[in-house]
Design a protein around this motif. Sequence first.
Motif, PDB file in Angstrom:
ATOM      1  N   CYS A  12       0.890  -1.371  -0.003  1.00 45.12           N
ATOM      2  CA  CYS A  12       0.166  -0.040   0.020  1.00 45.12           C
ATOM      3  C   CYS A  12       0.684   1.171   0.047  1.00 45.12           C
ATOM      4  CB  CYS A  12      -0.867   0.112   1.183  1.00 45.12           C
ATOM      5  SG  CYS A  12      -1.751  -1.405   1.737  1.00 45.12           S
ATOM      6  N   GLU A  15      -2.511   5.019  -0.069  1.00 43.22           N
ATOM      7  CA  GLU A  15      -4.043   4.162  -0.462  1.00 43.22           C
ATOM      8  C   GLU A  15      -5.021   4.647   0.745  1.00 43.22           C
ATOM      9  OE1 GLU A  15      -4.302   3.284  -3.271  1.00 43.22           O
ATOM     10  OE2 GLU A  15      -2.454   2.258  -3.852  1.00 43.22           O
ATOM     11  N   ARG A 205      -9.540  -7.860 -14.768  1.00 42.38           N
ATOM     12  CA  ARG A 205      -9.308  -6.737 -13.955  1.00 42.38           C
ATOM     13  C   ARG A 205     -10.293  -5.787 -13.834  1.00 42.38           C
ATOM     14  NH1 ARG A 205      -3.763  -5.461 -11.691  1.00 42.38           N
ATOM     15  NH2 ARG A 205      -3.479  -3.267 -12.026  1.00 42.38           N
ATOM     16  N   LYS A 212      -5.596   7.012  -7.216  1.00 43.93           N
ATOM     17  CA  LYS A 212      -5.202   6.933  -8.887  1.00 43.93           C
ATOM     18  C   LYS A 212      -3.814   6.090  -8.595  1.00 43.93           C
ATOM     19  CE  LYS A 212      -2.867  11.474  -8.658  1.00 43.93           C
ATOM     20  NZ  LYS A 212      -3.024  12.016  -7.346  1.00 43.93           N
TER      21      LYS A 212
END
Length: 330
Positions: A12, A15, A205, A212
């Motif tokens: 991460c 995030e 996916r 982003k």
Amino acid sequence: MALPTLWIVIPCYNEEKVLPITAPKFLAKLNDFIHDKKIKENSRVLFVDDGSKDRTWELIQQFAQKDAHYLGIQQSRNRGHQNAVLAGLMTAKDHCDITISIDSDGQDDINAMDAMIAAYTDGCEIVYGVRSDRQTDSWFKRVTAQGFYKFLRLMGVDVVYNHADYRLASSKVLQHLADFKEVNLFLRGMFPLVGFKSTSVYYERHERLAGKSHYPLSNMVSLAINGVTSLSIKPIVFIAELGAVVSILGFIGTIWAAVMAFKGATVAGWASIVCIVSFLGGIQLLSLGVIGEYVGKTYMETKHRPRFIISDQTWEETQEKEQEKKKHSQ
Ligand code: UDP
Ligand code: MG
């Protein structure tokens, strides 16, 4: 076969927007598996905070306090996706039987984990998550990503087409991966080198659930260059071949020039000289650049610097709490 312990490893970086959405999904999936008796109760969701500048680490700590299945480690600074995944895998390997690495943003379909665990039960040690289509990507991302895999293949790097870093790996595989000491990491090219029985599962996916992407074109290009130069020396072989061809042409050209000079048929050859000089100058610079890339990599590898530094982790706290609880209950 005894039930395996699973650790889901999730890198991460900045995030805070997406983690509150995706973390409960990972936990729900883990609980489903535990409930269905596919994995052991002591399985975990391990977040790797890659030196985020936002509230990501605070969120991870909060999760870990709320539910003992959540764990977190924090990298001392941002080291990039590959190092974050490796930090997680190397931490997990001593605590579990299988790991599944997956992005934190919800793009990878968590339901593909069912097929991954089934494949592991069937005897596979590595299960690659492969995206079945790229409908949700922009046209540009689709074309550049496909070019990326083709380029890697051409340059002699063995990668599974359309597989990123969503994969199941057993702790046995990870113990061997730990012996691959390179600092320049390209995990998806390294797993095929470890070997063992492997297979692929296919999934669609999705789009990022929030936040982003950290992989603009420049990052893709550097990942591709790193992938090639860390795992293959084909570019140097190409240069040697090119050098051989250019030398032969040069040799022929010299003889031709000598013959022409003897015949007295030479003219002021300004254009041809400029062409040859600039052509050779370009090739030489390009070749030096490619070789320099390898020299630089060798330099970095000889330093044997650590590939990740974990500055904090959540479960010392939780273990202490568990001990405290035990003390209280005694
Ligand atoms: N990531 C990371 N460190 C970085 C960049 C990204 O740990 O320096 C993580 C990010 O949080 C995500 C995963 O790597 O979980 C993939 O990144 P991203 O979604 O931005 O890439 P994309 O899916 O667009 O290729
Ligand atoms: Mg993503």
